[in-house]
Scaffold this motif. Structure first.
Motif: not given
Length: 86
Positions: A58-63, A72-81
């Motif tokens: 998933c990391f390689f496919l998505f990233s 980018l979602p790391v900046l906007f969710n509380k779990n930093r995922q």
């Protein structure tokens, strides 16, 4: 020409490194260990080897496939995922 074989071998090594490191008893690559980061299930348990390979895939496919915009979602969710962490 062996260049295609070498590229496949290098990619295989990188995927195996990430998957085996994350699926190991340490739940982290060397870099993550140096920073005190572990990759765990939502309940806090360690990932199995098969989940380590799934996480890595998933990391390689998505990233890489989306030019790293999945972080980018790391900046906007509380779990930093990121997307590959969900």
């Amino acid at each position: 020409d062996y260049s295609a074989h070498v590229i496949i071998l290098i990619i295989s090594y990188i995927i195996a490194y990430f998957a085996l490191s994350i699926g190991s008893r340490f739940s982290a690559t060397f870099g993550k260990m140096a920073l005190g980061i572990k990759v765990l299930n939502n309940d806090g348990s360690k990932l199995s080897l098969s989940k380590g390979f799934g996480y890595t895939a998933c990391f390689f496919l998505f990233s890489i496939g989306t030019f790293f915009t999945t972080f980018l979602p790391v900046l906007f969710n509380k779990n930093r995922q990121a997307l590959h962490d969900r």
